[in-house]
Design an enzyme around this catalytic site. Structure first.
Site, PDB file in Angstrom:
ATOM      1  N   ASN A  23     -37.726  23.145 -17.858  1.00 53.96           N
ATOM      2  CA  ASN A  23     -36.813  23.494 -18.653  1.00 53.96           C
ATOM      3  C   ASN A  23     -37.206  25.002 -19.222  1.00 53.96           C
ATOM      4  O   ASN A  23     -37.137  25.672 -18.136  1.00 53.96           O
ATOM      5  CB  ASN A  23     -36.932  22.412 -19.905  1.00 53.96           C
ATOM      6  CG  ASN A  23     -38.113  22.236 -20.675  1.00 53.96           C
ATOM      7  OD1 ASN A  23     -38.935  21.361 -19.839  1.00 53.96           O
ATOM      8  ND2 ASN A  23     -38.342  22.371 -21.652  1.00 53.96           N
ATOM      9  N   ASP A  24     -37.757  25.371 -20.393  1.00 54.48           N
ATOM     10  CA  ASP A  24     -37.906  26.788 -20.726  1.00 54.48           C
ATOM     11  C   ASP A  24     -38.591  27.401 -19.814  1.00 54.48           C
ATOM     12  O   ASP A  24     -39.636  27.286 -19.031  1.00 54.48           O
ATOM     13  CB  ASP A  24     -38.672  26.636 -21.976  1.00 54.48           C
ATOM     14  CG  ASP A  24     -38.297  25.700 -23.052  1.00 54.48           C
ATOM     15  OD1 ASP A  24     -37.231  25.005 -22.789  1.00 54.48           O
ATOM     16  OD2 ASP A  24     -38.749  25.429 -24.220  1.00 54.48           O
ATOM     17  N   GLN A  40     -41.552  25.496 -18.062  1.00 54.96           N
ATOM     18  CA  GLN A  40     -41.993  24.095 -18.509  1.00 54.96           C
ATOM     19  C   GLN A  40     -41.766  23.142 -17.425  1.00 54.96           C
ATOM     20  O   GLN A  40     -40.470  23.144 -16.821  1.00 54.96           O
ATOM     21  CB  GLN A  40     -40.904  23.689 -19.593  1.00 54.96           C
ATOM     22  CG  GLN A  40     -41.453  24.306 -21.057  1.00 54.96           C
ATOM     23  CD  GLN A  40     -42.833  23.599 -21.610  1.00 54.96           C
ATOM     24  OE1 GLN A  40     -42.945  22.520 -22.293  1.00 54.96           O
ATOM     25  NE2 GLN A  40     -43.956  24.588 -21.316  1.00 54.96           N
ATOM     26  N   TRP A  48     -37.862  15.283 -17.943  1.00 55.38           N
ATOM     27  CA  TRP A  48     -38.858  15.584 -18.511  1.00 55.38           C
ATOM     28  C   TRP A  48     -39.915  14.839 -18.776  1.00 55.38           C
ATOM     29  O   TRP A  48     -39.749  13.602 -18.690  1.00 55.38           O
ATOM     30  CB  TRP A  48     -38.266  15.919 -20.141  1.00 55.38           C
ATOM     31  CG  TRP A  48     -39.174  16.693 -20.848  1.00 55.38           C
ATOM     32  CD1 TRP A  48     -38.882  18.257 -21.279  1.00 55.38           C
ATOM     33  CD2 TRP A  48     -40.035  16.237 -21.917  1.00 55.38           C
ATOM     34  NE1 TRP A  48     -39.773  18.526 -22.136  1.00 55.38           N
ATOM     35  CE2 TRP A  48     -40.344  17.434 -22.585  1.00 55.38           C
ATOM     36  CE3 TRP A  48     -40.301  15.010 -22.396  1.00 55.38           C
ATOM     37  CZ2 TRP A  48     -41.416  17.060 -23.747  1.00 55.38           C
ATOM     38  CZ3 TRP A  48     -41.355  14.986 -23.374  1.00 55.38           C
ATOM     39  CH2 TRP A  48     -41.937  16.114 -23.970  1.00 55.38           C
ATOM     40  N   ASP A 145     -44.119  27.107 -29.568  1.00 56.65           N
ATOM     41  CA  ASP A 145     -43.493  28.244 -28.712  1.00 56.65           C
ATOM     42  C   ASP A 145     -44.048  29.831 -29.242  1.00 56.65           C
ATOM     43  O   ASP A 145     -43.270  30.527 -29.583  1.00 56.65           O
ATOM     44  CB  ASP A 145     -41.976  28.157 -28.703  1.00 56.65           C
ATOM     45  CG  ASP A 145     -41.703  26.668 -28.447  1.00 56.65           C
ATOM     46  OD1 ASP A 145     -42.491  25.783 -28.019  1.00 56.65           O
ATOM     47  OD2 ASP A 145     -40.517  26.175 -28.812  1.00 56.65           O
ATOM     48  N   GLU A 196     -36.869  26.629 -32.255  1.00 54.90           N
ATOM     49  CA  GLU A 196     -37.763  26.595 -31.131  1.00 54.90           C
ATOM     50  C   GLU A 196     -37.500  28.142 -30.263  1.00 54.90           C
ATOM     51  O   GLU A 196     -36.562  28.748 -30.734  1.00 54.90           O
ATOM     52  CB  GLU A 196     -37.378  25.439 -30.171  1.00 54.90           C
ATOM     53  CG  GLU A 196     -37.229  24.199 -30.671  1.00 54.90           C
ATOM     54  CD  GLU A 196     -36.739  23.152 -29.619  1.00 54.90           C
ATOM     55  OE1 GLU A 196     -37.530  22.138 -29.444  1.00 54.90           O
ATOM     56  OE2 GLU A 196     -35.702  23.130 -29.048  1.00 54.90           O
TER      57      GLU A 196
END
Ligand code: FRU
Length: 454
Positions: A23-24, A40, A48, A145, A196
């Site tokens: 992800n990020d 991530q 996830w 974050d 986020e």
């Protein structure tokens, strides 16, 4: 190449993990000719899971070399999102023998979310700071974050950290000791979701410095959240203040496949990368042994627009990957990766088509709105949200009148449409069951194509 998906949907120009989940984007930092991309990552599967920081490096932000996992979970928790800086002056003292460290700051997701740091002298192997967490927390359910930036007012490091429905600001001289200086929020929260992946940076415009706060606002299927919002304003050295210019949410990207994006540290230009999917359906996308991608890198700037005032604009940094412009003569599209530029005026629909009758449409409508429509673009039953009208048909008003230039980067399954000097763009993924080979243009538009250079 993806072998287990229903087709090979793996993009060529967009970063994807070798296998399993991303992800990020995390720890975006440039150093000694290398752009680092941490991300991530769940190394256990294409979903996830326990988060690690995956790692890749690139000289041009297009060709990536995969490196070993940089950060593993420990007793403080798994490794959630964060940032990295090149500590050229060795303010942290982690440098050695004249070598400046990369210092990463990230969330440890355990019983509570807390911020920790780690450093590296070779850009590959990281050592965690024994004094972690550097920002402890035992009360806030969401506190994560951290994005480090340079605070020019106090000439020190700053960090912006998301905390529920707002962000907190911190200052530090050595990246180890942090002091809270202010907050921003929850005004402008469009989704009532958790904030986020914030980022704070300045851009020069007309001889003035304008500060930009990016915040990804979480969401769910009901409120159609999960988008990156931006605010323009000022930073006084303690906190960001919005200048109140926008009375409604301003989205960084008009498309829905761009989340948790942030910008690079230590570059002359402000370069952005985002997670190229929407969290609402990301884990269901049909790509097989890998799941996830990053958006194309974009250079951010501010543009004065006739109808929308000052806007954040994005320029895709991929033009060099494409060859010469060839006017489209009604023939087949050049493979599954191409740059298509359509210029024209007034309403126009461009339709990319495959042999199964599936089509991806985009253009400018009667109301002078730019639009993308993936409702008939291909496989979509993997997720009700993805298949829904709201996630399929998207339009956004142009900030300009008159002629337009639509630029579509098509990369197997990742599409990015740019127009009006990058003041509008849409990131949307599509999963056609067969490659698009044909194109139809209805309205006043002329197309040129560029294929990938060998
Ligand atoms: C955004 C996010 C971050 C968090 C990470 C966990 O997509 O929820 O807030 O750090 O993903 O993977």
């Amino acid at each position: 190449m993806s072998t287990k998906g229903i087709r090979d949907f793996r993009p060529v120009l967009h970063f994807t993990p070798e296998k399993n989940w991303n992800n990020d984007p995390n720890g975006l930092v440039y150093e000694n000719g290398r752009y680092h991309l941490f991300y991530q990552h769940n190394p256990e599967g294409p979903v996830w899971g326990p988060m690690h920081w995956g790692h890749a490096v690139s000289a041009d932000l297009i060709h990536w070399e995969h490196l070993p996992i940089a950060l593993y979970p420990d007793q403080l928790g798994t490794i959630f999102s964060g940032s990295a800086v090149y500590d050229a002056e060795n303010t942290s003292g982690f440098g050695k023998d004249g070598k400046a460290p990369i210092v990463a700051m990230f969330t440890q997701h355990g019983e509570h979310e807390q911020q920790s740091i780690a450093w590296s002298l070779d850009g590959v192997n990281f050592e965690k700071y024994p004094g972690n967490p550097v920002l402890p927390n035992s009360t806030l359910p969401d506190f994560r974050d951290p994005k480090i930036f340079r605070n020019p007012v106090k000439n020190c490091w700053g960090a912006v950290v998301s905390a529920g429905d707002r962000v907190h600001f911190y200052a530090s001289r050595d990246l180890k000791h942090w002091e809270k200086t202010g907050e921003f929020g929850p005004e402008g929260n469009h989704s009532q979701g958790v904030w986020e992946c914030p980022d704070l940076f300045s851009l020069e415009h007309d001889g003035k410095t304008v500060w930009v706060l990016l915040v990804s606002m979480g969401g769910n299927e009901e409120n159609h959240g999960a988008r990156i919002q931006y605010f323009l304003g000022d930073f006084d050295g303690d906190a960001f203040r919005c200048d109140g210019r926008f009375d409604k949410p301003e989205f960084l990207d008009s498309g829905l496949d761009n989340y948790a994006g942030v910008t690079y540290d230590n570059t002359a230009d402000r370069i952005f990368l985002g997670w190229g999917l929407n969290p609402v359906y990301a884990d269901k996308t049909p790509t097989g042994e890998f799941c996830g991608l990053m958006t194309l890198p974009r250079r951010l700037s501010l543009e004065d627009t006739p109808k929308g005032g000052l806007r954040l604009a994005g320029e895709p940094l991929v033009r060099d990957a494409f060859g010469e412009e060839v006017p489209w003569n009604g023939g087949e599209l050049p493979g599954q990766v191409f740059l298509l530029t359509v210029t024209g005026e007034g309403p126009c629909t461009v339709e990319l088509k495959n042999s199964l009758g599936q089509k991806f449409r985009f253009g400018v409508n009667e109301q002078n709105q730019a639009f993308v429509d993936r409702s008939e673009a291909g496989f979509r039953d993997f997720s009700e949200s993805f298949a829904s009208e709201w996630y399929s048909k998207i339009s956004a008003p142009r900030f300009y009148d008159g002629p337009w230039k639509l630029e579509l980067v098509f990369d197997r399954s990742a599409c990015e449409l740019f127009l009006d000097h990058g003041t509008r763009y849409f990131s949307q993924v599509v999963y056609p069951d067969a490659p698009y080979t044909g194109m139809e243009i209805s309205g006043n538009g002329t197309a040129v194509l560029q294929r990938l250079k060998d």
